[in-house]
Scaffold this motif. Structure first.
Motif, PDB file in Angstrom:
ATOM      1  N   MET A  28      -4.308  11.916  17.552  1.00  0.00           N
ATOM      2  CA  MET A  28      -4.374  10.544  17.036  1.00  0.00           C
ATOM      3  C   MET A  28      -2.957   9.995  16.910  1.00  0.00           C
ATOM      4  SD  MET A  28      -3.975   8.997  13.733  1.00  0.00           S
ATOM      5  CE  MET A  28      -4.506   7.498  13.001  1.00  0.00           C
ATOM      6  N   CYS A  29      -2.807   8.740  17.224  1.00  0.00           N
ATOM      7  CA  CYS A  29      -1.482   8.127  17.125  1.00  0.00           C
ATOM      8  C   CYS A  29      -1.554   6.936  16.179  1.00  0.00           C
ATOM      9  CB  CYS A  29      -0.990   7.688  18.495  1.00  0.00           C
ATOM     10  SG  CYS A  29       0.651   6.977  18.390  1.00  0.00           S
ATOM     11  N   GLY A  30      -0.988   7.111  14.981  1.00  0.00           N
ATOM     12  CA  GLY A  30      -1.058   6.057  13.973  1.00  0.00           C
ATOM     13  C   GLY A  30      -0.268   4.828  14.361  1.00  0.00           C
ATOM     14  N   HIS A  31       0.906   5.034  14.988  1.00  0.00           N
ATOM     15  CA  HIS A  31       1.659   3.816  15.308  1.00  0.00           C
ATOM     16  C   HIS A  31       1.019   3.083  16.478  1.00  0.00           C
ATOM     17  CE1 HIS A  31       4.656   5.986  18.100  1.00  0.00           C
ATOM     18  NE2 HIS A  31       4.509   4.843  18.726  1.00  0.00           N
ATOM     19  N   TYR A  46       0.492  18.912  11.709  1.00  0.00           N
ATOM     20  CA  TYR A  46       1.953  18.996  11.755  1.00  0.00           C
ATOM     21  C   TYR A  46       2.433  20.070  10.780  1.00  0.00           C
ATOM     22  CZ  TYR A  46       1.685  14.404  13.956  1.00  0.00           C
ATOM     23  OH  TYR A  46       1.383  13.362  14.792  1.00  0.00           O
ATOM     24  N   TYR A  81       0.459  19.631  16.662  1.00  0.00           N
ATOM     25  CA  TYR A  81       1.013  18.560  17.496  1.00  0.00           C
ATOM     26  C   TYR A  81       2.539  18.527  17.411  1.00  0.00           C
ATOM     27  CZ  TYR A  81       0.718  14.073  19.978  1.00  0.00           C
ATOM     28  OH  TYR A  81       0.819  13.058  20.905  1.00  0.00           O
ATOM     29  N   PHE A 120       7.232  15.874  18.413  1.00  0.00           N
ATOM     30  CA  PHE A 120       5.845  16.177  18.769  1.00  0.00           C
ATOM     31  C   PHE A 120       5.696  16.421  20.268  1.00  0.00           C
ATOM     32  CE2 PHE A 120       4.425  12.183  20.814  1.00  0.00           C
ATOM     33  CZ  PHE A 120       5.540  11.396  20.562  1.00  0.00           C
ATOM     34  N   ASP A 139       9.420  10.802  17.753  1.00  0.00           N
ATOM     35  CA  ASP A 139       8.686   9.586  17.410  1.00  0.00           C
ATOM     36  C   ASP A 139       9.667   8.480  17.040  1.00  0.00           C
ATOM     37  OD1 ASP A 139       6.890   7.685  16.586  1.00  0.00           O
ATOM     38  OD2 ASP A 139       5.727   9.066  15.345  1.00  0.00           O
ATOM     39  N   SER A 199       8.742   5.956  15.360  1.00  0.00           N
ATOM     40  CA  SER A 199       8.265   5.438  14.071  1.00  0.00           C
ATOM     41  C   SER A 199       8.280   6.582  13.061  1.00  0.00           C
ATOM     42  CB  SER A 199       6.832   4.903  14.220  1.00  0.00           C
ATOM     43  OG  SER A 199       5.885   5.964  14.132  1.00  0.00           O
ATOM     44  N   CYS A 218       5.831   7.940  12.048  1.00  0.00           N
ATOM     45  CA  CYS A 218       4.665   8.712  12.513  1.00  0.00           C
ATOM     46  C   CYS A 218       3.448   8.469  11.620  1.00  0.00           C
ATOM     47  CB  CYS A 218       4.963  10.210  12.592  1.00  0.00           C
ATOM     48  SG  CYS A 218       3.620  11.112  13.378  1.00  0.00           S
ATOM     49  N   GLY A 219       2.517   7.672  12.148  1.00  0.00           N
ATOM     50  CA  GLY A 219       1.329   7.308  11.364  1.00  0.00           C
ATOM     51  C   GLY A 219       0.495   8.504  10.955  1.00  0.00           C
ATOM     52  N   SER A 220       0.191   9.378  11.922  1.00  0.00           N
ATOM     53  CA  SER A 220      -0.622  10.548  11.566  1.00  0.00           C
ATOM     54  C   SER A 220       0.195  11.532  10.742  1.00  0.00           C
ATOM     55  CB  SER A 220      -1.181  11.207  12.834  1.00  0.00           C
ATOM     56  OG  SER A 220      -0.144  11.471  13.756  1.00  0.00           O
TER      57      SER A 220
HETATM   58  O1  HY3 Z   1       2.237   7.598  14.865  1.00  0.00           O
HETATM   59  C1  HY3 Z   1       1.681   8.618  15.263  1.00  0.00           C
HETATM   60  O2  HY3 Z   1       0.708   9.088  14.678  1.00  0.00           O
HETATM   61  C2  HY3 Z   1       2.157   9.270  16.561  1.00  0.00           C
HETATM   62  N1  HY3 Z   1       3.546   9.147  16.811  1.00  0.00           N
HETATM   63  C3  HY3 Z   1       3.938  10.265  17.672  1.00  0.00           C
HETATM   64  C4  HY3 Z   1       2.989  11.335  17.341  1.00  0.00           C
HETATM   65  C5  HY3 Z   1       1.761  10.652  16.828  1.00  0.00           C
HETATM   66  O3  HY3 Z   1       0.809  10.600  17.848  1.00  0.00           O
END
Ligand code: HY3
Length: 249
Positions: free
Chosen positions: A1-4, A87, A136, A158, A164, A166, A168-170
């Motif tokens: 899953m990718c939060g961003h 993670y 991941y 990851f 990342d 960002s 990292c959303g997840s």
């Molecule tokens: O924002 C996230 O969740 C993603 N960023 C890189 C790894 C995750 O997929």
């Protein structure tokens, strides 16, 4: 899953007309991710989209204070959390590094060493689907896990040692689940998370208790702002030997 990506896609879904009649001040966009349904809420006022918040799948602490033998670094204690992806978490100062000011190469090498060691030494398990039970990446933090109004920084390394852009959303989701499990944050206490790589910010909070199999879990809300940078068209011609892409290691 990718939060961003959820934050970006939520905004795109509204702006591109995928949602026929967006509502104000927010439009809900449901996104089916490999980990389950993620609900995005897109700010929408006067015909313009804005920030996006999403509600995660149940996020949980898989294991805390796990001693791992990391070649070149000796025994390190890590936490492992799930926030739509698994993670490993460890404070960057265990490597003598700082997530905001150290060389990215050094942060990537240290995080990758942890990822490889955890993959070898810890068997993950996800109650919903064993396809989700893989690590991941590793998130190096500034160690500031106790709730505070100050931002806390982390860097997520990851997949194939990618960084990342960002927070990292997840990863933020998994980090809050770990903080909640340890009693370091309460429901609805909003924390700001800073990317050590780019200085971009997400906010996050645990909004509800939940269960994932036998794990006590939380639903986490993460919010951020996505920006458009361009549009592109890609083609795959049948006689192009590289049409499926390639990977350089
Ligand atoms: O924002 C996230 O969740 C993603 N960023 C890189 C790894 C995750 O997929």
């Amino acid at each position: 899953m990718c939060g961003h990506a959820v934050i970006a896609l939520g905004r795109y879904a509204v702006d591109s007309g995928l949602i026929p009649e967006p509502s104000s001040p927010e439009t809900q966009v449901n996104i089916h991710c490999p980990c389950g349904l993620v609900r995005a809420f897109v700010e929408y006022r006067g015909g313009r989209s804005g920030r996006v918040r999403f509600h995660s799948v149940p996020a949980f602490a898989f294991a805390t204070d796990v001693a791992i033998d990391v070649p070149g670094h000796g025994k390190l204690v890590v936490d492992i959390g799930y926030g739509g992806a698994f993670y490993a978490f460890v404070s960057a100062d265990r490597f003598g590094l700082d997530v905001c000011s150290s060389r990215t190469r050094d942060l990537v090498d240290s995080a990758t060493a942890v990822t490889n060691a955890v993959k070898e030494q810890v068997k993950l398990h996800h109650p919903d689907d064993e396809d989700l039970a893989f690590l991941y990446g590793t998130i190096l933090t500034d160690g500031k896990d106790a709730f505070s109004g100050e931002p806390t920084a982390n860097i997520c390394v990851f997949a194939d040692a990618q960084v990342d852009r960002s927070p990292c959303g997840s990863g933020v989701t998994a980090r809050i689940a770990l903080q909640y499990h340890k009693g370091l944050i309460q429901l609805n206490q909003t924390r700001t998370f800073q990317s050590g790589a780019t200085n971009s910010f997400f906010t996050g909070k645990a909004v509800e208790e939940a269960k994932c199999g036998d794990f006590k879990a939380v639903i986490v809300e993460v919010s951020g702002q996505a920006h458009y940078t361009g549009t592109a068209k890609y083609y795959a011609e049948s006689d192009d030997s590289l049409k499926d892409g390639f990977l350089l290691r």
